[in-house]
Structures are given as structure tokens and as C-alpha cells.
Design a protein around this motif. Structure first.
Motif, short mmCIF file in Angstrom:
data_model
loop_
_atom_site.label_atom_id
_atom_site.label_comp_id
_atom_site.label_asym_id
_atom_site.label_seq_id
_atom_site.Cartn_x
_atom_site.Cartn_y
_atom_site.Cartn_z
N MET A 125 0.84 -1.19 0.00
CA MET A 125 0.00 0.00 0.00
C MET A 125 0.88 1.26 0.00
O MET A 125 1.52 1.57 1.00
CB MET A 125 -0.91 0.01 1.23
CG MET A 125 -1.88 -1.16 1.28
SD MET A 125 -3.00 -1.09 -0.15
CE MET A 125 -3.89 -2.64 0.07
N PRO A 126 0.98 1.99 -1.14
CA PRO A 126 1.89 3.15 -1.21
C PRO A 126 1.50 4.27 -0.24
O PRO A 126 2.37 4.99 0.25
CB PRO A 126 1.79 3.59 -2.67
CG PRO A 126 0.50 3.05 -3.16
CD PRO A 126 0.28 1.77 -2.42
N ARG A 127 0.22 4.38 0.04
CA ARG A 127 -0.20 5.47 0.93
C ARG A 127 0.32 5.23 2.35
O ARG A 127 0.72 6.18 3.03
CB ARG A 127 -1.73 5.57 0.91
CG ARG A 127 -2.30 6.68 1.77
CD ARG A 127 -1.73 8.01 1.34
NE ARG A 127 -2.14 9.08 2.22
CZ ARG A 127 -1.45 10.18 2.45
NH1 ARG A 127 -0.26 10.34 1.87
NH2 ARG A 127 -1.90 11.09 3.25
N ILE A 128 0.31 3.97 2.81
CA ILE A 128 0.82 3.66 4.14
C ILE A 128 2.32 3.99 4.20
O ILE A 128 2.81 4.57 5.17
CB ILE A 128 0.57 2.18 4.49
CG1 ILE A 128 -0.93 1.87 4.44
CG2 ILE A 128 1.14 1.85 5.86
CD1 ILE A 128 -1.75 2.66 5.42
N GLN A 160 4.89 2.75 -8.79
CA GLN A 160 4.56 3.57 -7.63
C GLN A 160 5.79 4.28 -7.05
O GLN A 160 5.68 4.99 -6.05
CB GLN A 160 3.92 2.70 -6.53
CG GLN A 160 2.67 1.97 -6.95
CD GLN A 160 1.52 2.92 -7.23
OE1 GLN A 160 1.49 4.03 -6.71
NE2 GLN A 160 0.57 2.48 -8.06
N HIS A 161 6.93 4.09 -7.69
CA HIS A 161 8.16 4.64 -7.12
C HIS A 161 8.19 6.17 -7.14
O HIS A 161 8.87 6.79 -6.31
CB HIS A 161 9.37 4.08 -7.86
CG HIS A 161 9.71 2.69 -7.43
ND1 HIS A 161 10.91 2.07 -7.74
CD2 HIS A 161 9.01 1.77 -6.71
CE1 HIS A 161 10.92 0.85 -7.23
NE2 HIS A 161 9.78 0.65 -6.61
N ASN A 162 7.50 6.78 -8.10
CA ASN A 162 7.52 8.24 -8.18
C ASN A 162 7.02 8.86 -6.89
O ASN A 162 7.53 9.91 -6.46
CB ASN A 162 6.67 8.73 -9.35
CG ASN A 162 7.35 8.51 -10.68
OD1 ASN A 162 8.58 8.38 -10.72
ND2 ASN A 162 6.59 8.44 -11.75
N ARG A 163 6.05 8.24 -6.26
CA ARG A 163 5.50 8.78 -5.01
C ARG A 163 6.53 8.71 -3.89
O ARG A 163 6.61 9.59 -3.04
CB ARG A 163 4.23 8.01 -4.64
CG ARG A 163 3.20 8.02 -5.75
CD ARG A 163 2.02 7.12 -5.48
NE ARG A 163 1.21 7.61 -4.38
CZ ARG A 163 0.03 7.08 -4.02
NH1 ARG A 163 -0.44 6.04 -4.70
NH2 ARG A 163 -0.65 7.57 -3.01
#
Length: 844
Positions: A125-128, A160-163
Motif C-alpha cells: 500500500m503506497p499510501r501507508i 509507484q516509485h515516483n511517489r
């Protein structure tokens, strides 16, 4: 039955809570109001919804500990629920907001542990991860934060690495040092287009060598496109500026692989329009490094290879500034030593030596600028002449400059007059008294394949003038004779560019003109005539040649021979050139008073084929000849021919002249047919003026009816609105010589003409212009003339209101005597055929 089971389960759960109260004091946070939510949770243990309701209730009424207790239990019960973990983590982060991470380290560590628990099952989960990493960035935990970022990059997919990198770059900036460089070096592997930002970071971190390496990689990559819109030269300029400003901090060893000198020189070849800036940058680099002699070598190489004045000026100014700074520092040191009573002869000698070098540099500047211009275009004759002038009285250098210029210049590509260079070279030896060397130079010069024949001809003429200045007249004539050598019958085309100038120079008018003037000055008449005859044979004679030859023969009393020269010239030239020759020939022939028949024959030849615009002068000369030496009626016939032969612009003037001559020779009555033909052949505007003159002549002769007829004929050319002067003259004529009937007829004609012009489409456009001209003319005449016109109109109105008859203003041949005076007319008599003159006057 289900209700009984649910109640029993609730009682067992309550009893369990009470039994464990001694070991878990947080269970006291469950109140009796929470029973319903506890039952919902027990009823559906795998659902998130009852926990959300439970949490919502606690958020509205429960304390912070109660909320945390419920969220903790929910996350333990459903550890894979993203929504529950997100809510719990947000709650714990909010609780820590505004607290000092150092003072509350244990509390922050609890939240970190909570994130670690969450990421055990929610590591995708990228947001976590973003929440965790953002929270870590608030704490002074560099190593843990860096390792967490690395774990996040390993756990999440690359999409998702950009985030993560957005936060990771911020962390790198704050961490600085080697950590930042290493993080950015990893980032550059997936985002090489952000190399400029990486270079900025390297410069901030003091990693200048690495920054230059990155610049080199960018400049060697033809596919690289700057995100900031910088060109390759701008990147070069930034790299050079970095090299110059941080020269002492850059590792230029062989191991580092950075050779500043070769890098800058490659830039000079790559960007030739920026050579000056790059040369100055390279010299500044060596100055910063403290290697002054190497800097001087670079400056010297720059000013001696610059191709534009702009680049040269930039390099030279930097060079001068460098030398001035060195001399200034040495002089300060010398002054300091003198103040301390110390004398260092070597240091003083060094100052004197550098001052001498600086003076030589300033003295070389004009020569260096000239070198730049000659490197741009070695065929620039003007700059070679300037270089000769720079040497002043240095004869050795002047000779070497002339020699170098002659060797460097391509005659076909010379910019300027190449022959002037040869002439000045010869004149240099002439001024020194060495005529033999000057002749050798001229002899070589006349063999040079110049761009044009005129340059070669000028060279021959200059050679002859040199001999004349030294009073070698025979040599001068011999030079020109050699220059004009040609076959007896030359078929060479002077304008044939395929032939060399030496093959065409014998047809140069400039050369022959100088030759004939020279022989005329120092030779005999026969020699001069031979040259003129040779010019005619080569068919290069000009009208000026014809005139000069004829004048020469005339001055020596060979009048008939001079006339023959004019005739030969007329065979060569046609109109319009022939007009000037005929004008001179006929004038001289008339002045010589040769036979009248011969003169008539000459005039007829001149008029045969003469264009109309040149015919007027010849006809006037011909007519004047007949008046003086011939018969008057012959002259009249010539003038009559002239009115047909001259151009339209001269025809009106010619008719006036013809009329004047006819009147003076044969009386006014003889001009009537001339007037009639003039009116028939002239355009409307000029025909109107001729009609007025014709009518005025008839009026003076007393032919009033003929004059009235002429006015009537002219009226068709005159619109009353634009030619008011004509109608005023006719009205004045009728007032003086007419009667009521003729005046009425004039008014009728006037209305008819006006109606005709009103329907003429071609005339409408000219009305406005003519009306404007009329207003301007009326305004210029002034108030006095306006008053006179008003008085005349009032008189006409008074006469028009007469009840019967017409009272004339005078008693002419057909004046008002035939009508009785007004006071003798019956007052009550009315003429039914009378017209209302008031209406006519108002209409005007």
C-alpha cells in the motif's frame, strides 16, 4: 433461541473481561454503553462495518484512550483492513502533531512500531508507506529513515516509485553529504532526464569534480533534452564557469579523467561563434590555478586565432586586465618593501619588464585587429593597405607586407581595387627614386588576371602617369602604345568574360582616351589623328570621341574634315545619342554659312527618323535657317511640318510659334487655317485655349459672328462647373457684342453642355478635383476680385430683369444701338417667349 445464545455469549465475554481486569487494565475502558457495539463485533467478526460504527461512536463520546483502545482491537481483529489501519495511523499521527521528536522520543517510537506492524501485511500500500516516511522525516533518525525508504522501494512496484522518490529527494536534500549524493545517483538510474537537478545538488555539496563529469555526460549525449530549455552552449558555459570558479577544488588528475584544457578547446571548435568567451574562460582557469605563464600563452593564442573583432576585443580586454592586475600587485609589493626600507633589484627589474611587455601589447593592438580582419578575408585589399599604413616609415616591413598581400590575394576574389595595391607598391619605389624596380612591378602588374578590364587599363594608365611625372614622355607614349596593341581587325568582344582582361584591354575606351590625350599633349597632329582613326577602326568610339576629334580638327582649321567626323559619328550612333551630334553638327554648319542646299539636305537627314520628342529643336533651327537665308514660305512649310512631327507635349507650343510667325510674316488672316487645324488636332484642354485665342483674334478683326461660332465650338470642351473662366469670357463677350437672342442661345448651350457632362460617367470622378482646384484659385485671388465678380453678376441680373429688349454695355458693331433705351419701352408689355433669367442665374 438465537437471542438466548447471543445473550449468553455476551455474558461470557463480560465475565472474561472482568476475569482479565487484573492483567489488562485497559479493559475497564469498555462501558455498559458499549455492549451493543461489542455484540455487533462478536456477531460479525470478519466485517469492518461494526468496527467503523464502534469507532465512530467513540469519536463522538469517548475519550482519546477509548478511541485508541477500540482502534487497536479492530486492527488486531482485522490486520489486513487498509481502512482501519489508515484510520488508526492518522489518529496516532494527529496525536503526535506539534510535539518535539526528541522530547517525546518514546511516543514517536510507539507510532513507528505501529507502522511497522501495519506494513507487515500492508507493504503493497503506497499510501501507508508515504505516511510512514513522512512521519519519519519529522524525526532525527537518518539511518532508519534511509533504510525505510529503501524497503519501500523494494516493496512497491516500480510504477509507484515516483511517489516514494518525491519524499526521498526531500530527505536527501535535508540529509546532505554523501547520503544525498548516493541517493541521487540511484535516482538518476531511473530518471536520467533530471541530471540538471543532480548537478545542482553536487555543486551545493561541493562535489565539483563529479558535477563536471555529469556535465560531460550530458554534453556527450546527443539525445539529451534540457528540462529547463537550456541549449548545449548554455550547458557548456555553465561547465566552463564552474571549472574557472572552482579550479583549485577540481581534481584534474589522470585518474579523475578531467582535462580542462582539452575540454575547453573542444568547445572552441564546437562553438566557433563563442571563441572569445571560451578562450577568456580557459585563460581565467589558469589564472585561478596560479599558472600565469600558461594563462599568457592562452591569451596570445586566442588573440592570434580570433576570427571576429568581437571575439578579439573580448580576449584582448581580458588580457589587458590580467596584465594590469599583475603589474598593480607587483607595484604594491614594491611600495611596501620601500616603506620597510628593503630594496629588491630583481623585483624592480621584474616590474620594469612587465611594464615593457604591457606597452608592447598595447602597441600591437592595431596590428592584431588588422590580422583578425585579414583572417576573415585575406582578399581584402583595403585591410592590406591599412596594414601598410600601420608600418609608417618601416620600409622593410612595408615591402614584406606588399609581398605578402600580392601572394595572398586571389585577383578574381579581391575585395576592393587590387590594381591600387600594385600601383601603390610601384609608387613606393618611385618615391624612393628606384624607377627601375617600379617599372618591374608595373610590368608584373599588367600581367595579373584582374577581375575586370578597367582595372588593367587603370594599371597601364598609372604606369604612363609615373613616366610623365618623371618627364619621360617618350617612355609614357611607348607604354600606352604597348598597352593598345591589337590586331588590325579585332573581333574580340569587350564584354566576353571568358577571355582574360589582357585579351580585351585593347578595346578599353579608358585606355584609348588616356592615350589620345597623351599624344595630343606631347605629339603632333598627325600622330593624334592616327590614334583617333584607330579608335574608329576598332569601333569603340563614343560620342565624346567624335566631339573631341571634330573640335581638334576645327581648332586646326580643318573644317570639312571635322564635318566628316561628325558624319562618321552619326553613322555609328542612332537616336537619342545622334540628336546631340546633329545639334552640334548643324549649329557649326550653319555658323560656317555653307551652301543653303547642303544645309537643307543635312536638316532633312537629321529629321529623317527623328523621334518626336527631339524634333522640336531641329525644326526650329531649320525654320530659322529658312527665315534668315531662304524664303519665308519655306519656313512656314517647315513649321507646318513641325506641328505634325513633334510630340504631344510640344504640339501646342509649336502651333503658337507657327501662328506667331505666320501673323508676323503674312498678317492675322493667314492664321485662320492654322487655328482650325490646331483646334482639330489638339486635345480638348489645349483646344479650348486655342479656341479662346482664335476667338479673340476674330473679335479684334471685327468678325463677331465667327468669334461667337468659335465660342460655341469650344463650349463642348468646357463643363460650366470646372471651366467657369471660359463661360465668364463668353458672357463678357456677349455683354459687349451680343443681344438678347445671342445671350439666350449662350445660356441654352451652357445648360445643354452641363446636362451632357452630368451623364458622363468618366467626368464624375474629375469633378471633385476640379472643384477643389477652383476653390483654391478663388481663395488665392482675394476679396477684391470676389467683389468685382459680385458687381459684374449684379449688373447682369439688372440687365436680365429688363422687361423688353437688351441693353448692351457698349455700342460695338452689333451692339445695343439697334434696341431702344429702357425708358422708351412700354412698361406693361410682356414677352411670352422671354425666359426667367433669375432662375438661370440661381441655377448657376
Amino acid at each position: 433461541m438465537p437471542g438466548t445464545l447471543l445473550a449468553a455469549r455476551s455474558q461470557r465475554h463480560h465475565a472474561q473481561v472482568q476475569r482479565t481486569s487484573a492483567s489488562e487494565p485497559d479493559l475497564y475502558l469498555i462501558s455498559s454503553e458499549d455492549t451493543i457495539y461489542e455484540q455487533d463485533v462478536l456477531r460479525d467478526p470478519g466485517s469492518v462495518k461494526p468496527w467503523l460504527s464502534y469507532i465512530d461512536a467513540k469519536q463522538q463520546q469517548g475519550s482519546m484512550y477509548e478511541q485508541a483502545f477500540v482502534m487497536e482491537r479492530a486492527c488486531k481483529q482485522l490486520p489486513r483492513s487498509y481502512k482501519l489501519w489508515k484510520m488508526y495511523l492518522d489518529f496516532r499521527i494527529k496525536h503526535m502533531r506539534g510535539r518535539n521528536p526528541a522530547a517525546h522520543r518514546s511516543e514517536y517510537q510507539k507510532v513507528n512500531s505501529l507502522f511497522e506492524r501495519a506494513l507487515i501485511l500492508l507493504n503493497k500500500m503506497p499510501r501507508i508507506w508515504e505516511m510512514y516516511l513522512s512521519f519519519l522525516l519529522q524525526q532525527p533518525l537518518v539511518t532508519q529513515t534511509r533504510r525505510s525508504f529503501d524497503r519501500a522501494l523494494r516493496a512497491l512496484p516500480i510504477t509507484q516509485h515516483n511517489r516514494i522518490w518525491k519524499l526521498y529527494k526531500a530527505f536527501a536534500r535535508s540529509a546532505s553529504g554523501d547520503t544525498a549524493v548516493k541517493i541521487w545517483s540511484r535516482y538518476m538510474q531511473i530518471r536520467p532526464e533530471n541530471a540538471e537537478s543532480y548537478i545542482e545538488l553536487l555543486i551545493e555539496m561541493g562535489q565539483y569534480t563529479e558535477a563536471i563529469k555529469r556535465y560531460i555526460e550530458l554534453l556527450d549525449n546527443p539525445r539529451f533534452q534540457s528540462k529547463e530549455g537550456k541549449s548545449h552552449f548554455q550547458l557548456w558555459a555553465e561547465m566552463i564557469e564552474l571549472m574557472v570558479s572552482k579550479a583549485k577544488d577540481i581534481n584534474t588528475s589522470a585518474h579523475a579523467g578531467i582535462n580542462v584544457d582539452s575540454i575547453v578547446r573542444s568547445g572552441i571548435e564546437r562553438f566557433p561563434d563563442q571563441k572569445g568567451r571560451l578562450w577568456a574562460g580557459l585563460a581565467t582557469y589558469w589564472i585561478t590555478k596560479g599558472n600565469f605563464e600558461k594563462a599568457r600563452d592562452v591569451f596570445e593564442e586566442g588573440i592570434t586565432t580570433a576570427m571576429t573583432v568581437r571575439d578579439f576585443t573580448l580576449i584582448f580586454d581580458s588580457y589587458v586586465e590580467f596584465e594590469e592586475s599583475i603589474i598593480g600587485n607587483l607595484m604594491e609589493q614594491a611600495a611596501h618593501r620601500s616603506a620597510n626600507g628593503k630594496i629588491n633589484e630583481d623585483a624592480d627589474f621584474d616590474v620594469d619588464l612587465r611594464m615593457l611587455r604591457f606597452e608592447q601589447l598595447m602597441d600591437r593592438r592595431p596590428f592584431l585587429v588588422n590580422d583578425v580582419l585579414l583572417r576573415q578575408n585575406p582578399n581584402n585589399v583595403i585591410e592590406w593597405e591599412k596594414r601598410v599604413a600601420l608600418w609608417g616609415d618601416n620600409k622593410v616591413e612595408i615591402v614584406e607586407t606588399y609581398t605578402a598581400a600580392i601572394a595572398a590575394i586571389n585577383p578574381k576574389k579581391a575585395h576592393g581595387k587590387f590594381h591600387d595595391l600594385w600601383v601603390n607598391y610601384a609608387n613606393f619605389y618611385e618615391k624612393g627614386g628606384d624607377l627601375d624596380t617600379a617599372r618591374v612591378i608595373f610590368d608584373k602588374a599588367v600581367k595579373v588576371p584582374f577581375k575586370s578590364v578597367s582595372e588593367l587599363a587603370e594599371t597601364w594608365c598609372e604606369w604612363a602617369e609615373m613616366e610623365l611625372r618623371n618627364e619621360n614622355f617618350d617612355r609614357a607614349v611607348g607604354v600606352m602604345a604597348k598597352a593598345t596593341q591589337a590586331p588590325k581587325r579585332s573581333t574580340v568582344d569587350y564584354f566576353d568574360e571568358n577571355l582574360s582582361p589582357q585579351q580585351r584591354v585593347h578595346k578599353s575606351w579608358k585606355l584609348w582616351s588616356f592615350y589620345v590625350d597623351l599624344v595630343e599633349s606631347v605629339g603632333t597632329l598627325e600622330e593624334t589623328r592616327k590614334i583617333y582613326e584607330r579608335i574608329f577602326e576598332l569601333r569603340i568610339a563614343t560620342p565624346q570621341t567624335v566631339v573631341n576629334y571634330a573640335n581638334l580638327l576645327e581648332e586646326n582649321k580643318y573644317f570639312e574634315e571635322s564635318f566628316k567626323v561628325y558624319e562618321r559619328g552619326l553613322d555609328l550612333f542612332s537616336y537619342p545619342v545622334a540628336f546631340e551630334l546633329w545639334n552640334l553638327y548643324l549649329t557649326k554648319a550653319v555658323d560656317r554659312k555653307i551652301g543653303i542646299e547642303r544645309l537643307r539636305d543635312l536638316f532633312e537627314q537629321a529629321l529623317d527618323g527623328c523621334p518626336p520628342k527631339f524634333a522640336k529643336v531641329l525644326y526650329l533651327m531649320y525654320g530659322n535657317l529658312e527665315e534668315e537665308r531662304g524664303l519665308a514660305r519655306h519656313a512656314m512649310r517647315i513649321y507646318e511640318r513641325a506641328t505634325r512631327a513633334v510630340s504631344d507635349e510640344d504640339r501646342f507650343e509649336m502651333f503658337n510659334f507657327y501662328i506667331t510667325k505666320s501673323a508676323s510674316n503674312f498678317g492675322l488672316t493667314s492664321t485662320r487655317p492654322i487655328y482650325e487645324r490646331a483646334i482639330a488636332s489638339l486635345p480638348d484642354r489645349e483646344a479650348k485655349d486655342m479656341c479662346l485665342k482664335f476667338a479673340e483674334m476674330e473679335r479684334r478683326l471685327g468678325e463677331i459672328d465667327i468669334a461667337r461660332t468659335i465660342y460655341g465650338h469650344a463650349s463642348q470642351f468646357c463643363d460650366p462647373r470646372t471651366n467657369a473662366d471660359f463661360w465668364q469670357k463668353w458672357e463678357a463677350f456677349e455683354v459687349q457684342h451680343g443681344n438678347e437672342d445671342t445671350f439666350k442661345e449662350m445660356l441654352r448651350i451652357k445648360r445643354s453642355v452641363q446636362a451632357q457632362y452630368n451623364t458622363d460617367v468618366n467626368f464624375i470622378a474629375s469633378q471633385a478635383i476640379a472643384r477643389g482646384q477652383q476653390r483654391a484659385q478663388e481663395g488665392a485671388q482675394g476679396d477684391t476680385e470676389g467683389k468685382e465678380r459680385a458687381d459684374a453678376m449684379a449688373a447682369l441680373e439688372r440687365q436680365a430683369r429688363a422687361p423688353m429688349g437688351f441693353v448692351a454695355a457698349s455700342t460695338g458693331p452689333e451692339g445695343g444701338d439697334r434696341f431702344p433705351p429702357v425708358d422708351q419701352q412700354p412698361s406693361d408689355t410682356v414677352n411670352p417667349d422671354a425666359i426667367n433669367l433669375d432662375d438661370d442665374m440661381d441655377a448657376e
